[in-house]
Design an enzyme around this catalytic site. Sequence first.
Site, PDB file in Angstrom:
ATOM      1  N   HIS A  32       0.166   0.079   3.768  1.00  5.19           N
ATOM      2  CA  HIS A  32       1.272   1.022   3.714  1.00  5.19           C
ATOM      3  C   HIS A  32       1.662   1.499   5.116  1.00  5.19           C
ATOM      4  O   HIS A  32       0.811   1.843   5.932  1.00  5.19           O
ATOM      5  CB  HIS A  32       0.882   2.229   2.861  1.00  5.19           C
ATOM      6  CG  HIS A  32       2.028   3.086   2.452  1.00  5.19           C
ATOM      7  ND1 HIS A  32       3.007   2.650   1.602  1.00  5.19           N
ATOM      8  CD2 HIS A  32       2.362   4.362   2.800  1.00  5.19           C
ATOM      9  CE1 HIS A  32       3.902   3.622   1.418  1.00  5.19           C
ATOM     10  NE2 HIS A  32       3.534   4.666   2.133  1.00  5.19           N
ATOM     11  N   GLU A  47      -1.184  -3.098  -0.308  1.00  5.51           N
ATOM     12  CA  GLU A  47      -0.856  -1.698  -0.592  1.00  5.51           C
ATOM     13  C   GLU A  47      -1.299  -1.293  -1.999  1.00  5.51           C
ATOM     14  O   GLU A  47      -1.154  -2.058  -2.958  1.00  5.51           O
ATOM     15  CB  GLU A  47       0.657  -1.470  -0.474  1.00  5.51           C
ATOM     16  CG  GLU A  47       1.199  -1.642   0.925  1.00  5.51           C
ATOM     17  CD  GLU A  47       2.500  -0.882   1.127  1.00  5.51           C
ATOM     18  OE1 GLU A  47       2.627   0.237   0.605  1.00  5.51           O
ATOM     19  OE2 GLU A  47       3.378  -1.422   1.817  1.00  5.51           O
ATOM     20  N   SER A  65       8.483   4.756   2.125  1.00  5.28           N
ATOM     21  CA  SER A  65       7.607   5.509   1.237  1.00  5.28           C
ATOM     22  C   SER A  65       8.404   6.553   0.446  1.00  5.28           C
ATOM     23  O   SER A  65       9.283   6.198  -0.335  1.00  5.28           O
ATOM     24  CB  SER A  65       6.465   6.145   2.029  1.00  5.28           C
ATOM     25  OG  SER A  65       5.446   6.623   1.174  1.00  5.28           O
TER      26      SER A  65
END
Length: 327
Positions: free
Chosen positions: A299, A269, A166
């Site tokens: 995610h 996602e 991320s």
Amino acid sequence: MGSLPHVVEDCHGIVQIFSDGTIHRHENIDFSAFKIHDDGSVAWKDYCYNKLHNLHLRIYKPKTTTTATTTTKLPVMYFFHGGGFCLGSFAWPNFHNCCLRLASALNTIVVAPDYRLAPEHRLPAALDDSLDALKWLQAMANDQNPNGGDVVDGVDFDRVFITGDSSGGNIGHYLAVRLGPGSPELTPIKIRGYVLMAPFFGGMERTKSEADGLPEKMLTVDLLDTFWRMSLPIGTKADHPFANPLGRESPNLELVKLDPMLIIVGGNELMKDRVKLYANRLKELGKVARYVEFDGKQHGFFCNEPYSDVSDSVLSLIKDFMLEHSS
């Protein structure tokens, strides 16, 4: 009489910005959903890499590297945690489990740095800290730290990989552009490649997956926007180079040479299309980039469940990537 300060930005109730500019960070987070999976095969230890900002990192070493009969040096994998630049730490149980799993499954030495978090420390603080964390290992390799003996034992400085989840994936992109192929300014450390897990990128124009608002357990489009408002320099927007690697003000990737990249994302996602756009652009420009999408996954699927069947597939991909680019 003026009104009392009220919340103007709220990130999961963990970090809040008030109307008078004060920031409140809650430290009591419920991690009961994450149980530590430590089978004893990996030794880990914390070190301070930046005394000025009191920043630490955790090094994970497969215990086979500490036996008297073992002389083989292992590759290094830096792991930068996620959290929208506002949350997270290597000490969080999900990230700790992730690093234990990476070290044991890949037989690699994992280095997991913390970095300064927004909104107390807006970007580029996290980016600067990530480079400092690499230079700390460089100093160890160059014997500039008398206490570095246990750090360098068993380390192959010629085989270093960067992995980020991320916002950590965003950091990976920054380092790839900043350091260039082989990371010559970090000699004797040589970075061989980057693994970006659903890198956190932004932009003013919504992608289809963002506009559709794919239902995710952890993320919403509003939360993504909140992360950017909290982490970017005040007065800037989501096309800032820190957020959008393909934006007009970002470095021209056509002119930048990059080490190989493995880019991984879940099929469900919100950020899927933005990540795919990034990967496709790299390939169009002739960069060595592989994009892999895991159908139905959301995610953080690897970091939150590193011992799942799908995570075994992720680890197999990473292992092959490391082998391919280790020489």
